[in-house]
Design a protein around this motif. Structure first.
Motif, mmCIF file in Angstrom:
data_model
loop_
_atom_site.group_PDB
_atom_site.id
_atom_site.type_symbol
_atom_site.label_atom_id
_atom_site.label_comp_id
_atom_site.label_asym_id
_atom_site.label_seq_id
_atom_site.Cartn_x
_atom_site.Cartn_y
_atom_site.Cartn_z
ATOM 1 N N GLY A 77 -14.315 11.332 -22.013
ATOM 2 C CA GLY A 77 -15.409 12.032 -21.411
ATOM 3 C C GLY A 77 -14.967 12.609 -20.139
ATOM 4 O O GLY A 77 -13.801 12.624 -19.837
ATOM 5 N N CYS A 78 -15.911 13.055 -19.419
ATOM 6 C CA CYS A 78 -15.513 13.684 -18.204
ATOM 7 C C CYS A 78 -16.338 13.137 -17.089
ATOM 8 O O CYS A 78 -17.430 12.650 -17.261
ATOM 9 N N GLY A 79 -15.766 13.230 -15.971
ATOM 10 C CA GLY A 79 -16.470 12.910 -14.759
ATOM 11 C C GLY A 79 -15.700 13.670 -13.734
ATOM 12 O O GLY A 79 -14.643 14.196 -14.022
ATOM 13 N N GLU A 80 -16.209 13.724 -12.578
ATOM 14 C CA GLU A 80 -15.490 14.493 -11.574
ATOM 15 C C GLU A 80 -14.335 13.665 -11.034
ATOM 16 O O GLU A 80 -13.263 14.152 -10.748
ATOM 17 N N GLY A 81 -14.529 12.351 -10.981
ATOM 18 C CA GLY A 81 -13.482 11.516 -10.393
ATOM 19 C C GLY A 81 -13.356 11.843 -8.930
ATOM 20 O O GLY A 81 -14.234 12.469 -8.341
ATOM 21 N N GLU A 82 -12.269 11.391 -8.332
ATOM 22 C CA GLU A 82 -12.109 11.641 -6.903
ATOM 23 C C GLU A 82 -10.838 12.423 -6.683
ATOM 24 O O GLU A 82 -9.887 12.260 -7.381
ATOM 25 N N ILE A 100 0.861 -1.188 0.000
ATOM 26 C CA ILE A 100 0.000 0.000 0.000
ATOM 27 C C ILE A 100 0.901 1.242 0.000
ATOM 28 O O ILE A 100 1.789 1.381 0.845
ATOM 29 N N VAL A 101 0.656 2.133 -0.952
ATOM 30 C CA VAL A 101 1.504 3.321 -1.096
ATOM 31 C C VAL A 101 0.656 4.587 -0.943
ATOM 32 O O VAL A 101 -0.439 4.679 -1.518
ATOM 33 N N ALA A 102 1.165 5.545 -0.200
ATOM 34 C CA ALA A 102 0.467 6.818 -0.033
ATOM 35 C C ALA A 102 0.520 7.602 -1.339
ATOM 36 O O ALA A 102 1.599 7.848 -1.885
ATOM 37 N N GLY A 103 -0.648 8.009 -1.825
ATOM 38 C CA GLY A 103 -0.683 8.820 -3.036
ATOM 39 C C GLY A 103 -0.296 10.254 -2.746
ATOM 40 O O GLY A 103 -0.180 10.660 -1.581
ATOM 41 N N PHE A 104 -0.035 11.022 -3.833
ATOM 42 C CA PHE A 104 -0.033 12.489 -3.737
ATOM 43 C C PHE A 104 1.221 13.072 -3.097
ATOM 44 O O PHE A 104 1.354 14.275 -3.002
ATOM 45 N N GLN A 105 2.166 12.226 -2.657
ATOM 46 C CA GLN A 105 3.307 12.785 -1.934
ATOM 47 C C GLN A 105 4.639 12.210 -2.391
ATOM 48 O O GLN A 105 4.705 11.127 -2.944
ATOM 49 N N GLY A 106 5.679 12.987 -2.153
ATOM 50 C CA GLY A 106 7.026 12.536 -2.469
ATOM 51 C C GLY A 106 8.018 13.228 -1.559
ATOM 52 O O GLY A 106 7.630 13.821 -0.539
ATOM 53 N N GLY A 108 -5.411 15.901 -6.605
ATOM 54 C CA GLY A 108 -5.647 14.774 -7.503
ATOM 55 C C GLY A 108 -4.382 13.994 -7.805
ATOM 56 O O GLY A 108 -4.363 13.105 -8.650
ATOM 57 N N GLY A 109 -3.307 14.318 -7.092
ATOM 58 C CA GLY A 109 -1.990 13.769 -7.421
ATOM 59 C C GLY A 109 -1.812 12.281 -7.178
ATOM 60 O O GLY A 109 -0.833 11.697 -7.647
ATOM 61 N N SER A 110 -2.759 11.649 -6.495
ATOM 62 C CA SER A 110 -2.614 10.201 -6.281
ATOM 63 C C SER A 110 -2.647 9.430 -7.597
ATOM 64 O O SER A 110 -2.034 8.370 -7.710
ATOM 65 N N ASP A 111 -3.365 9.954 -8.582
ATOM 66 C CA ASP A 111 -3.370 9.305 -9.893
ATOM 67 C C ASP A 111 -1.941 9.244 -10.434
ATOM 68 O O ASP A 111 -1.506 8.233 -10.986
ATOM 69 N N VAL A 136 -11.733 13.254 -14.464
ATOM 70 C CA VAL A 136 -11.661 11.853 -14.082
ATOM 71 C C VAL A 136 -10.238 11.376 -13.821
ATOM 72 O O VAL A 136 -9.996 10.579 -12.925
ATOM 73 N N LEU A 137 -9.272 11.896 -14.566
ATOM 74 C CA LEU A 137 -7.862 11.560 -14.298
ATOM 75 C C LEU A 137 -7.077 12.853 -14.203
ATOM 76 O O LEU A 137 -7.289 13.774 -14.990
ATOM 77 N N GLN A 138 -6.148 12.907 -13.270
ATOM 78 C CA GLN A 138 -5.301 14.093 -13.187
ATOM 79 C C GLN A 138 -4.449 14.154 -14.458
ATOM 80 O O GLN A 138 -3.893 13.145 -14.897
ATOM 81 N N MET A 139 -4.361 15.345 -15.069
ATOM 82 C CA MET A 139 -3.667 15.479 -16.344
ATOM 83 C C MET A 139 -2.225 14.988 -16.273
ATOM 84 O O MET A 139 -1.718 14.332 -17.178
#
Ligand code: ASP
Ligand code: MG
Length: 419
Positions: free
Chosen positions: A414-419, A132-138, A151-154, A210-213
């Motif tokens: 398409g688009c969605g809000e995503g998480e 398990i890895v923490a998203g969004f950080q480095g 949205g950086g976990s993507d 839906v996905l971080q660019m």
């Protein structure tokens, strides 16, 4: 047997029941014989709540401390998820971004990944753990904690997938995949089975949440196949990969919209060489992202320059402009935050004339005034009034027949809000 990186967003790990659910899914996957890594976001709205706490203390918190604070959200969810897997009787181990060697530059709050070492992930997988890895950080090379932007976990998930050469990076989210338009706004919006990186990037640039660019960029640069799918059921979502002949040829893939940007207009700027360079250097130095830029016709030696920027960057933009406006000899600047951007995306527009004309005609017929226009080879974006965005998106989706797969033969995003 496959090597999979999965990513679960904040909604999917929003409470302890949902965390248990994710744990059971990962365990089932592992027991089916796959090697499994899970990247997770902070629970529910925790990141927003942390931002709010900081703002209660001061209006412009130091960037370094902001990252220190925000990175804690993911540290909670990874530990709880690892515990939930243990409770199922299966070995799991959680790691922070720093622990797995996500090395970034030092731009706090929007750091870019420079390198993924991932040795620890590989070793833990060999040892039989679900990782398990923490998203969004480095972490920077000199040990500062950074975050990768909302949205950086993507991006973490794609980076880890690249780092361990995974077969696929599955991004589980609260929408079924990528749609021809935001299904909350357009009833007839359709899910797309497969889409190219290029189109997905333009969809993300156009506001498809839906996905971080950045994650799509990273995936393209490292050839990571993304499967964007629902965390609520097992049905297939949307595959994002290199364009190939198995994808249908789209003229127009989708319509996206974005209400997260504001427009700034600098008025009566002297029209002479070097002025635009000075303005945008000051903004770049303040880490302000710029999207569209328009310079008007020059009259009597002065001109107006308008640009759009994320509302989140407005404070930084204002203080940067405040420092240079007088020195430039410009009159002043104005902020308009009641704008929105609507974009048409499709690889086919490169070879089909008349798409722009049809887009502008459609907007005109819907009574929508166009404020700014920008294009890429496969995207046309218009800035319009925010309160007309719903009718604009629907009119364009209709006009280009996007609800009907047979007519347009699209590989639509398409688009969605995503998480
Ligand atoms: N927790 C972070 C955010 O809310 C990162 C993510 O969810 O991807 O933006
Ligand atoms: Mg997300």
């Amino acid at each position: 047997m496959a090597l999979v990186v999965t990513k679960f967003g904040g909604t999917s790990v929003g409470d302890t029941d949902r965390i248990r659910n994710v744990a059971r899914r990962l365990v089932a996957r592992k027991q089916a014989g796959d090697d499994v890594v899970a990247v997770v976001s902070a629970m529910g709205h925790v990141t927003d709540e942390l931002v709010d706490l900081a703002r209660q203390i001061c209006s412009t918190p130091p960037d370094r401390e902001m990252d220190m604070l925000l990175s804690t959200g993911e540290q909670v969810s990874i530990a709880l998820l690892a515990m939930a897997i243990h409770a199922e009787g299966v070995e799991a181990i959680s790691f922070t971004g720093a622990q797995v060697g996500i090395v970034t530059d030092g731009v706090h709050s929007k750091a870019k990944i420079a390198e993924v070492r991932a040795d620890r992930v590989r070793q833990a997988l060999r040892d039989g753990y679900i990782v398990i890895v923490a998203g969004f950080q480095g972490m920077t090379p000199d040990g500062q904690i950074t975050t990768l932007g909302r949205g950086g976990s993507d991006t973490t998930a794609v980076a880890v997938a690249a780092g361990i050469d995974a077969d696929v990076c599955e991004i589980y989210t609260d929408v079924d995949g990528v749609y021809t338009a935001d299904p909350r706004i357009v009833e007839s919006a359709r899910k797309i089975d497969a889409i190219s990186y290029e189109e997905m990037l333009e969809m993300a640039a156009g506001g498809a949440g839906v996905l971080q660019m950045r994650s799509v960029e990273f995936a393209r640069n490292h050839g990571v196949v993304i499967h964007c799918r629902s965390s609520f059921h097992d049905g297939p979502g949307t595959i994002v990969k290199e364009a190939d002949e198995t994808m249908e040829q789209a003229i127009i893939s989708g319509v996206t919209h974005d209400t997260s940007e504001a427009k700034i207009t600098l008025r009566d700027v002297p029209d002479k060489p070097g002025v635009a360079a000075e303005v945008f250097t000051a903004l770049a130095d303040a880490n302000v992202n710029i999207d569209m830029i328009i310079q008007n016709v020059s009259e009597q030696g002065t001109t107006d320059i308008s640009f759009t920027t994320p509302k989140d960057d407005l404070d930084r933009a204002s203080s940067a402009l405040g420092k240079i406006v007088a020195e430039l000899g410009a009159r002043d600047w104005q902020v308009d935050d009641s704008v929105a951007k609507v974009s048409l995306v499709g690889a086919g527009m490169k070879t089909h004339p008349g798409i722009a004309a049809q887009m502008f005609r459609t907007l005109a017929d819907a009574g929508v005034n166009i404020d700014m226009i920008s294009t890429s080879p496969i995207r046309i974006s218009c800035v319009i009034a925010a309160d007309q965005i719903q009718s604009a998106v629907n009119a364009l989706h209709d006009s280009f027949g996007l609800e009907n797969e047979d007519v347009t033969a699209v590989t639509s995003p398409g688009c969605g809000e995503g998480e």
